[in-house]
Scaffold this motif. Structure first.
Motif, short mmCIF file in Angstrom:
data_model
loop_
_atom_site.label_atom_id
_atom_site.label_comp_id
_atom_site.label_asym_id
_atom_site.label_seq_id
_atom_site.Cartn_x
_atom_site.Cartn_y
_atom_site.Cartn_z
N ASN A 26 -29.58 -25.91 -35.72
CA ASN A 26 -30.25 -26.84 -36.62
C ASN A 26 -30.39 -26.28 -38.02
O ASN A 26 -30.32 -27.03 -39.00
CB ASN A 26 -31.64 -27.19 -36.07
CG ASN A 26 -31.61 -28.34 -35.09
OD1 ASN A 26 -31.89 -29.47 -35.44
ND2 ASN A 26 -31.26 -28.05 -33.85
N VAL A 59 -33.96 -29.30 -26.21
CA VAL A 59 -34.78 -30.23 -27.01
C VAL A 59 -35.87 -29.47 -27.76
O VAL A 59 -36.15 -29.75 -28.93
CB VAL A 59 -35.40 -31.32 -26.11
CG1 VAL A 59 -36.37 -32.19 -26.91
CG2 VAL A 59 -34.30 -32.18 -25.49
N SER A 62 -34.21 -27.99 -30.69
CA SER A 62 -33.91 -29.02 -31.69
C SER A 62 -35.15 -29.38 -32.50
O SER A 62 -35.11 -29.47 -33.74
CB SER A 62 -33.36 -30.29 -31.01
OG SER A 62 -32.12 -30.06 -30.42
N ARG A 115 -30.36 -38.12 -35.58
CA ARG A 115 -30.17 -37.06 -34.58
C ARG A 115 -28.88 -37.27 -33.78
O ARG A 115 -28.44 -36.37 -33.06
CB ARG A 115 -31.35 -37.01 -33.61
CG ARG A 115 -32.68 -36.71 -34.23
CD ARG A 115 -32.71 -35.43 -35.02
NE ARG A 115 -32.33 -34.25 -34.25
CZ ARG A 115 -32.33 -33.00 -34.74
NH1 ARG A 115 -32.68 -32.78 -35.98
NH2 ARG A 115 -31.96 -32.00 -33.98
N ARG A 121 -27.77 -34.71 -38.58
CA ARG A 121 -28.77 -34.37 -37.57
C ARG A 121 -29.85 -33.44 -38.09
O ARG A 121 -31.04 -33.66 -37.87
CB ARG A 121 -28.09 -33.73 -36.36
CG ARG A 121 -27.09 -34.62 -35.66
CD ARG A 121 -26.48 -33.96 -34.44
NE ARG A 121 -27.49 -33.66 -33.45
CZ ARG A 121 -27.93 -32.45 -33.17
NH1 ARG A 121 -27.42 -31.40 -33.79
NH2 ARG A 121 -28.86 -32.26 -32.26
N THR A 142 -37.73 -37.23 -33.34
CA THR A 142 -36.76 -36.14 -33.26
C THR A 142 -36.49 -35.76 -31.81
O THR A 142 -35.34 -35.54 -31.40
CB THR A 142 -37.25 -34.91 -34.05
OG1 THR A 142 -37.40 -35.26 -35.43
CG2 THR A 142 -36.26 -33.75 -33.95
N SER A 146 -32.96 -36.27 -30.05
CA SER A 146 -32.33 -35.02 -29.62
C SER A 146 -32.08 -35.00 -28.12
O SER A 146 -31.06 -34.47 -27.66
CB SER A 146 -33.22 -33.82 -30.00
OG SER A 146 -33.36 -33.72 -31.39
N ASN A 150 -28.42 -34.27 -26.81
CA ASN A 150 -28.25 -33.05 -26.02
C ASN A 150 -27.85 -33.36 -24.58
O ASN A 150 -27.01 -32.66 -24.00
CB ASN A 150 -29.55 -32.23 -26.03
CG ASN A 150 -29.90 -31.72 -27.42
OD1 ASN A 150 -29.20 -31.98 -28.39
ND2 ASN A 150 -30.99 -30.99 -27.52
#
Length: 205
Positions: A26, A59, A62, A115, A121, A142, A146, A150
């Motif tokens: 990220n 997650v 993220s 995202r 993202r 988010t 995510s 993911n």
């Protein structure tokens, strides 16, 4: 080299290693999630990693990375952006205000759908911070966005097994299309800014 490092990280830390790698992805884009997550998915098929733990930690990584960039946006702030804009070619403080008004209206959609878009993202977190979007709402959007991104990549790695690298090639093509669209949009806005600047000069003469 990146793949070897990611493998070593997951071997050493397990599922938290996936989260740490995604956190770094990220804030440091050269580490692509299109490699990290399918590889994590494949690793779960070897019995060394639990797929649900990998998803949960991914997650967490993220969201943690997104909050770091969100904090950067808040630290910069709208006033500083206005000062920077006034010193830049083609843009001025009013452009910052227009952007913030747009984000007030569409920010929640931008954070969620952003995202799911490579190249956007991570960066979408910065304007959310500048706009001082509600931190809890930002975190929820988010996390949901995510989780979708993911999960797709991890389970693609699970489904393809040893052929997990195919996922990276698929998403490279997807990313290339997205980047091309972003470039076209940027060129369009650059054209509008140049034309606006030329109109201002003509009216002042």
């Amino acid at each position: 080299m990146i793949m070897n490092w990611i493998i070593s990280l997951m071997e050493a830390l397990g599922a938290p290693g996936v989260g740490f790698a995604v956190f770094l992805e990220n804030v440091f884009p050269p580490i692509p999630s299109e490699v990290v997550l399918p590889l994590a998915g494949f690793t779960t098929t070897q019995g060394d990693l639990n797929v649900w733990a990998a998803l949960i930690w991914s997650v967490i990584g993220s969201v943690a990375g997104a909050y770091l960039l969100y904090g950067l946006g808040r630290a910069i702030g709208a006033n500083r952006l206005r000062e920077i804009a006034d010193k830049m070619w083609l843009v001025d403080a009013s452009d910052v205000d227009k952007s913030l008004l747009w984000f007030d209206k569409y920010g929640r959609y931008s954070v969620f759908f952003g995202r799911l878009v490579p190249g956007v993202r991570s960066l979408i977190s910065i304007p959310a911070g500048v706009d001082k979007m509600n931190p809890l709402l930002f975190g929820v959007l988010t996390a949901v966005g995510s989780t979708i991104w993911n999960a797709i990549l991890i389970w693609a790695g699970v489904a393809l097994g040893a052929e997990w690298e195919t996922v990276s090639r698929w998403f490279e093509s997807y990313s290339s299309v997205i980047y091309a669209v972003i470039v076209l949009v940027l060129l369009f806005f650059l054209f509008k800014l140049v034309r606006r600047n030329a109109t201002k000069k003509a009216s002042s003469d």
